[in-house]
Every structure is written in structure tokens, then in C-alpha cells.
Design a protein around this motif. Structure first.
Motif, PDB file in Angstrom:
ATOM      1  N   VAL A 249      80.251  40.932  24.420  1.00 26.75           N
ATOM      2  CA  VAL A 249      80.282  41.314  23.190  1.00 26.75           C
ATOM      3  C   VAL A 249      80.772  42.462  22.908  1.00 26.75           C
ATOM      4  CG1 VAL A 249      78.792  41.867  20.586  1.00 26.75           C
ATOM      5  CG2 VAL A 249      78.712  39.333  22.004  1.00 26.75           C
ATOM      6  N   ILE A 250      81.447  43.209  21.950  1.00 25.23           N
ATOM      7  CA  ILE A 250      81.869  44.471  21.505  1.00 25.23           C
ATOM      8  C   ILE A 250      80.935  45.047  20.954  1.00 25.23           C
ATOM      9  CG2 ILE A 250      83.464  45.778  21.407  1.00 25.23           C
ATOM     10  CD1 ILE A 250      85.919  43.893  22.071  1.00 25.23           C
ATOM     11  N   GLY A 251      81.007  44.565  19.452  1.00 22.41           N
ATOM     12  CA  GLY A 251      79.772  44.876  18.460  1.00 22.41           C
ATOM     13  C   GLY A 251      80.002  44.566  17.790  1.00 22.41           C
ATOM     14  N   ARG A 252      78.979  45.263  16.709  1.00 22.99           N
ATOM     15  CA  ARG A 252      78.467  44.614  15.232  1.00 22.99           C
ATOM     16  C   ARG A 252      79.341  45.370  14.147  1.00 22.99           C
ATOM     17  NH1 ARG A 252      75.640  45.570  11.274  1.00 22.99           N
ATOM     18  NH2 ARG A 252      74.507  47.196  11.748  1.00 22.99           N
ATOM     19  N   PRO A 253      80.364  44.205  13.686  1.00 21.95           N
ATOM     20  CA  PRO A 253      81.057  45.571  12.577  1.00 21.95           C
ATOM     21  C   PRO A 253      80.130  46.567  11.297  1.00 21.95           C
ATOM     22  CG  PRO A 253      81.724  42.316  12.229  1.00 21.95           C
ATOM     23  CD  PRO A 253      80.327  43.042  13.534  1.00 21.95           C
ATOM     24  N   LEU A 254      79.792  46.846  10.957  1.00 22.74           N
ATOM     25  CA  LEU A 254      79.543  48.145  10.155  1.00 22.74           C
ATOM     26  C   LEU A 254      80.135  48.214   8.723  1.00 22.74           C
ATOM     27  CD1 LEU A 254      78.656  51.229  12.343  1.00 22.74           C
ATOM     28  CD2 LEU A 254      77.090  49.037  12.183  1.00 22.74           C
ATOM     29  N   ARG A 255      81.232  48.380   8.706  1.00 15.50           N
ATOM     30  CA  ARG A 255      80.911  48.774   6.736  1.00 15.50           C
ATOM     31  C   ARG A 255      83.233  48.598   6.997  1.00 15.50           C
ATOM     32  NH1 ARG A 255      80.295  52.682   3.036  1.00 15.50           N
ATOM     33  NH2 ARG A 255      78.270  52.785   4.598  1.00 15.50           N
ATOM     34  N   ILE A 256      83.466  47.855   6.070  1.00 15.97           N
ATOM     35  CA  ILE A 256      84.750  47.750   5.553  1.00 15.97           C
ATOM     36  C   ILE A 256      85.641  49.221   6.020  1.00 15.97           C
ATOM     37  CG2 ILE A 256      86.899  46.763   4.174  1.00 15.97           C
ATOM     38  CD1 ILE A 256      84.663  44.074   3.746  1.00 15.97           C
ATOM     39  N   LEU A 257      86.243  49.361   6.216  1.00 12.93           N
ATOM     40  CA  LEU A 257      86.684  51.229   6.182  1.00 12.93           C
ATOM     41  C   LEU A 257      88.423  50.648   4.645  1.00 12.93           C
ATOM     42  CD1 LEU A 257      86.769  52.692   9.011  1.00 12.93           C
ATOM     43  CD2 LEU A 257      85.389  53.622   7.859  1.00 12.93           C
ATOM     44  N   TRP A 258      88.696  49.793   4.626  1.00 16.51           N
ATOM     45  CA  TRP A 258      90.391  49.650   4.387  1.00 16.51           C
ATOM     46  C   TRP A 258      90.643  48.252   3.861  1.00 16.51           C
ATOM     47  CZ3 TRP A 258      93.234  52.886   1.279  1.00 16.51           C
ATOM     48  CH2 TRP A 258      94.046  52.450   0.679  1.00 16.51           C
ATOM     49  N   PRO A 259      91.095  47.521   2.733  1.00 17.19           N
ATOM     50  CA  PRO A 259      91.805  48.724   1.620  1.00 17.19           C
ATOM     51  C   PRO A 259      90.250  49.202   0.712  1.00 17.19           C
ATOM     52  CG  PRO A 259      91.521  46.289   1.107  1.00 17.19           C
ATOM     53  CD  PRO A 259      91.207  46.698   2.690  1.00 17.19           C
ATOM     54  N   PHE A 260      90.495  50.479   0.033  1.00 13.21           N
ATOM     55  CA  PHE A 260      89.698  51.484  -0.504  1.00 13.21           C
ATOM     56  C   PHE A 260      89.005  50.637  -1.585  1.00 13.21           C
ATOM     57  CE2 PHE A 260      88.154  53.934  -4.490  1.00 13.21           C
ATOM     58  CZ  PHE A 260      88.027  54.926  -3.482  1.00 13.21           C
ATOM     59  N   GLU A 261      89.648  49.079  -1.811  1.00 11.39           N
ATOM     60  CA  GLU A 261      88.612  48.593  -3.094  1.00 11.39           C
ATOM     61  C   GLU A 261      87.100  47.809  -2.926  1.00 11.39           C
ATOM     62  OE1 GLU A 261      92.500  45.963  -2.278  1.00 11.39           O
ATOM     63  OE2 GLU A 261      91.300  47.941  -2.826  1.00 11.39           O
ATOM     64  N   ARG A 262      87.558  47.629  -1.189  1.00 14.31           N
ATOM     65  CA  ARG A 262      86.680  46.405  -0.182  1.00 14.31           C
ATOM     66  C   ARG A 262      85.821  47.674   0.325  1.00 14.31           C
ATOM     67  NH1 ARG A 262      86.138  41.638   0.149  1.00 14.31           N
ATOM     68  NH2 ARG A 262      86.415  41.795   2.263  1.00 14.31           N
ATOM     69  N   PHE A 263      85.987  48.724   0.100  1.00 13.36           N
ATOM     70  CA  PHE A 263      85.190  49.464   0.841  1.00 13.36           C
ATOM     71  C   PHE A 263      83.552  49.686   0.841  1.00 13.36           C
ATOM     72  CE2 PHE A 263      83.215  53.927   1.764  1.00 13.36           C
ATOM     73  CZ  PHE A 263      83.276  54.169   2.932  1.00 13.36           C
ATOM     74  N   GLY A 264      82.757  49.863   1.874  1.00 12.54           N
ATOM     75  CA  GLY A 264      81.280  49.550   1.723  1.00 12.54           C
ATOM     76  C   GLY A 264      81.404  48.307   2.724  1.00 12.54           C
ATOM     77  N   PRO A 265      79.745  48.617   2.963  1.00  9.99           N
ATOM     78  CA  PRO A 265      78.626  48.629   4.552  1.00  9.99           C
ATOM     79  C   PRO A 265      78.564  47.278   4.673  1.00  9.99           C
ATOM     80  CG  PRO A 265      77.054  49.033   2.623  1.00  9.99           C
ATOM     81  CD  PRO A 265      78.430  49.527   1.961  1.00  9.99           C
ATOM     82  N   LEU A 266      78.870  46.409   5.654  1.00  9.79           N
ATOM     83  CA  LEU A 266      79.007  45.420   5.721  1.00  9.79           C
ATOM     84  C   LEU A 266      77.722  44.944   6.366  1.00  9.79           C
ATOM     85  CD1 LEU A 266      81.801  44.163   7.603  1.00  9.79           C
ATOM     86  CD2 LEU A 266      81.381  43.565   6.179  1.00  9.79           C
ATOM     87  N   ALA A 267      76.225  44.041   5.330  1.00  3.73           N
ATOM     88  CA  ALA A 267      75.192  43.580   5.664  1.00  3.73           C
ATOM     89  C   ALA A 267      74.437  42.730   6.889  1.00  3.73           C
ATOM     90  CB  ALA A 267      73.858  43.385   4.320  1.00  3.73           C
ATOM     91  N   ARG A 268      73.841  43.208   7.492  1.00  2.00           N
ATOM     92  CA  ARG A 268      73.289  41.570   8.537  1.00  2.00           C
ATOM     93  C   ARG A 268      72.299  40.264   7.828  1.00  2.00           C
ATOM     94  NH1 ARG A 268      70.556  43.402  13.555  1.00  2.00           N
ATOM     95  NH2 ARG A 268      71.498  41.905  14.275  1.00  2.00           N
ATOM     96  N   PRO A 269      72.584  39.804   8.350  1.00  2.00           N
ATOM     97  CA  PRO A 269      71.999  38.584   7.656  1.00  2.00           C
ATOM     98  C   PRO A 269      70.335  38.938   7.373  1.00  2.00           C
ATOM     99  CG  PRO A 269      71.851  38.331  10.363  1.00  2.00           C
ATOM    100  CD  PRO A 269      73.122  38.653  10.053  1.00  2.00           C
ATOM    101  N   THR A 270      69.721  38.000   6.369  1.00  2.00           N
ATOM    102  CA  THR A 270      68.401  38.456   6.186  1.00  2.00           C
ATOM    103  C   THR A 270      67.278  37.449   6.813  1.00  2.00           C
ATOM    104  OG1 THR A 270      68.125  36.450   4.551  1.00  2.00           O
ATOM    105  CG2 THR A 270      69.092  39.142   3.936  1.00  2.00           C
ATOM    106  N   ALA A 271      66.468  37.638   7.079  1.00  2.00           N
ATOM    107  CA  ALA A 271      64.869  37.006   7.760  1.00  2.00           C
ATOM    108  C   ALA A 271      65.127  35.506   7.301  1.00  2.00           C
ATOM    109  CB  ALA A 271      64.130  37.216   7.914  1.00  2.00           C
TER     110      ALA A 271
END
Length: 231
Positions: A194-216
Motif C-alpha cells: 500500500v502506497i497511501g490513501r487518496p485525500l483529495r481530487i485536484l483536477w478537473p476543477f469541477e470535481r475539486f474537493g476532499p475524499l472522505a473515508r468510510p463512516t463507522a
């Protein structure tokens, strides 16, 4: 142009070149140790991630937190999802590597999938109602691509300790652990890959935003999740 002006211009270019080298070197250190950017080349994780997304990935999250069912992970697929020796020649490989580094091309060896089972889990497809079973309990999967079944291929696996069972959200087009049941390793991916966890979409601009982890509520409580050893 006199000699003083020539010397001044030459020094100016040297500073520019030095600044560019330092920026590239600094970026390489950051991307190899803390944060990296990956291009999503396929539909296998829709609707969570779509083709063309550029995502910021944390390389350190799982050194201090646990990998749990429902997590989306970026991992090195060599030895499991991808062949150990791949390539199209030195020139083509070099061009492709540059494209991957710039975030305009997908990697042939790096994948992104969702964790369905961790070490000790019994994962089975499918329950009478068509849902996946984890440790004998049918599981709701709200992240599935609309209209997709949990899986159209049957499987019944126990995940070894230190391994992960990984599947895409767009199950009908995803090549994942199910596709490798007959291969060495049985479709399991080592936690160490495992390299890591996706945190945020950087591009395209209209999808820019954080990527939430699953809820409990999206994670079955037994057995406990595993922790990735610090590198």
C-alpha cells in the motif's frame, strides 16, 4: 552589449536553472516521502473516482492509522495485479514515466481499489439477497456503481494476515482480486504494497474537493482492522 551585461545575463540564466533544479528536487522529495499525485486511467472506481481525475495521495496516513474495510487505497500491484517485469522499451518507458510523474498518464503498476477484506476476514459472494458476505454477515455497499451487482462471479476466500482483498466500486468493469483467484497469491495484496490513501481530487476543477473515508456504519466490526507497519 558590453562584457558586464553579458556576464549579468549569464548569471541570471544560471540562477533560473538552479531554481528550476531545486524546485524539481524538492518536489521529488515531497512526492516520494509525503504526498503524491496520481492520474485515474479507468472507470473501475466510479462513481468515487472517474477517468481523468488527478488525486492527491498521502503516503504517511497508514503509518499512524489503520487500514479498514471500506478504505480506498493506492497500491503497488507488482507481484499481484501487475507483472513483475513489464515495459515497452527504454524510450517508451521513459516517456510514460514522465507522464505519470506529471499526472497526465496512468501507471502500469500502481492501482487504486477499495478494501473489502483484511487479514482474518472470510469474504464470500454472494448471500441469498445478492450482497457480499464478510464473516458471515451480508454487507451493504453504498459506494457501488448504480445498477451494478456486488459481483457476477462467485468466490469464497479467507484473507491471510498481512493481506488485503481489494475490489473496484464499478464491479462490472473492474479487474481486481476476483480476476486473480487462480494466480499465485490468489488475488491478495500485501499490506506492505500500500502506497497511501487518496485525500483529495485536484483536477478537473469541477470535481475539486476532499475524499472522505468510510463512516463507522460502513465497516463491519469483526475482526479488528490491521495496521500497516511504518516504513
Amino acid at each position: 552589449m558590453n562584457q558586464t551585461e553579458r556576464r549579468s545575463r549569464k548569471l541570471g540564466w544560471r540562477f533560473v536553472v538552479l531554481a528550476v533544479v531545486l524546485v524539481i528536487a524538492g518536489s521529488a522529495v515531497i512526492r516520494s516521502c509525503w504526498l503524491d499525485v496520481y492520474y485515474i486511467p479507468s472507470e473501475s472506481m466510479e462513481p468515487y473516482l472517474v477517468t481523468g481525475d488527478r488525486v492527491l495521495v498521502s503516503r504517511t496516513d497508514y503509518n499512524s492509522t489503520t487500514i479498514v474495510r471500506g478504505d480506498v487505497v493506492v497500491f503497488d500491484g507488482r507481484g499481484s495485479f501487475a507483472p513483475l517485469n513489464s515495459g515497452q522499451g527504454p524510450v517508451a518507458d521513459a516517456v510514460h514515466t514522465i507522464g505519470v510523474w506529471l499526472g497526465v498518464a496512468g501507471s502500469d503498476t500502481v492501482y487504486v481499489k477499495r478494501v473489502i477484506g483484511v487479514g482474518g476476514d472470510h469474504v464470500k459472494c454472494c448471500a441469498v439477497d445478492g450482497r457480499l458476505e464478510v464473516n458471515g454477515v451480508p454487507r451493504d455497499e453504498p459506494y457501488l456503481y448504480p445498477g451494478d451487482a456486488a459481483s457476477t462471479s462467485a468466490f469464497d476466500v479467507v484473507v491471510p494476515e498481512g493481506k488485503l482483498w481489494l475490489m473496484g466500486d464499478h464491479r462490472s468493469v473492474s479487474a481486481d482480486s476476483r480476476s486473480l483467484l487462480g494466480a499465485p497469491g490468489g488475488g491478495m495484496v500485501s499490506v506492505d504494497k500500500v502506497i497511501g490513501r487518496p485525500l483529495r481530487i485536484l483536477w478537473p476543477f469541477e470535481r475539486f474537493g476532499p475524499l472522505a473515508r468510510p463512516t463507522a456504519s460502513a465497516i463491519l466490526p469483526v475482526p479488528p482492522a490491521i495496521q500497516k507497519d511504518a516504513q
